[in-house]
Design an enzyme around this catalytic site. Sequence first.
Site, PDB file in Angstrom:
ATOM      1  N   SER A 154       0.838  -1.200   0.000  1.00 37.61           N
ATOM      2  CA  SER A 154       0.000   0.000   0.000  1.00 37.61           C
ATOM      3  C   SER A 154       0.867   1.241   0.000  1.00 37.61           C
ATOM      4  O   SER A 154       1.948   1.258   0.618  1.00 37.61           O
ATOM      5  CB  SER A 154      -0.901   0.024   1.242  1.00 37.61           C
ATOM      6  OG  SER A 154      -1.579   1.262   1.360  1.00 37.61           O
ATOM      7  N   TYR A 164      -2.423  -0.409   9.799  1.00 39.81           N
ATOM      8  CA  TYR A 164      -2.495  -1.021   8.466  1.00 39.81           C
ATOM      9  C   TYR A 164      -1.188  -0.778   7.712  1.00 39.81           C
ATOM     10  O   TYR A 164      -0.617  -1.698   7.115  1.00 39.81           O
ATOM     11  CB  TYR A 164      -3.676  -0.433   7.704  1.00 39.81           C
ATOM     12  CG  TYR A 164      -3.756  -0.866   6.252  1.00 39.81           C
ATOM     13  CD1 TYR A 164      -4.160  -2.148   5.912  1.00 39.81           C
ATOM     14  CD2 TYR A 164      -3.429   0.019   5.223  1.00 39.81           C
ATOM     15  CE1 TYR A 164      -4.242  -2.550   4.588  1.00 39.81           C
ATOM     16  CE2 TYR A 164      -3.516  -0.376   3.899  1.00 39.81           C
ATOM     17  CZ  TYR A 164      -3.914  -1.659   3.589  1.00 39.81           C
ATOM     18  OH  TYR A 164      -3.988  -2.044   2.265  1.00 39.81           O
TER      19      TYR A 164
END
Length: 261
Positions: A154, A164
């Site tokens: 990501s 995350y």
Amino acid sequence: MTFSIDQFRLDGKVAIVTGAGGRGNGIGRAYALGLAQAGAAVVVADINADGAKAVADEIVASGGQAIAATVDITDPASVATMAQAATNAFGGIDILVNNAALMAELGQLAAADVSLDEWNRIMTVNVTGALLCAQAVIPAMRARGGGRIVNQVSGGAFPAISIYGVSKLALVGLTTTLARQLGREGIAVNAIAPGNTTSDAGKLLTPDDSPFIKYLEMNVAMRVRGAPDELVGSLLLLCSQAGGWITGQVIHVDGGWVLRP
């Protein structure tokens, strides 16, 4: 060797895409459809059995080859069953796309306050799950003389400013570690780092009126959001002969959110 556009074809290859049957407009679905369009037989793997079947049926209806596999990527036995299903159906495994992850479910969870159980759950799904899937398919790839593993990371890992992001930065480390270990065996391991997308999960986590989208509007070089389909070209490069000399890399597909030399 003279370049040919056919080097992007995946005819005769077998691919597993995890997290490919979850939310309807998902990156995993786009990956599965793109691989099938390039000629690969696809195992659509997801903990959501109905979603996996819907995407596999979509591929078959368009003339491709696909099966659905229900998998819990945190369970070694379930992952082994998924890998065996691919071999039973199509004769082997050439490509693994580690796309399954926790993201939208995490919201804005703060690291300073997260419980140990929740921390462990996130790392087990987003990092250990990818490792278990890789370990399950590597023997089949070795038997076929090589393969491709693509991990979904990501832009939020560069730098990591959320739990995350921390999990995805750890997955970058797993990518480079496996790339170094497996490269001489013809197994390339790379990662794609998407930016903010119009996937259902992306829109749920960061609605158009969220402060984060406003931040991106001031900083992203091109478009703030991209469609899941806009990631497929990079995936096909990394999975095909055209990208056969690429390993240990992170490809940012994000409109210029993360700018790296």
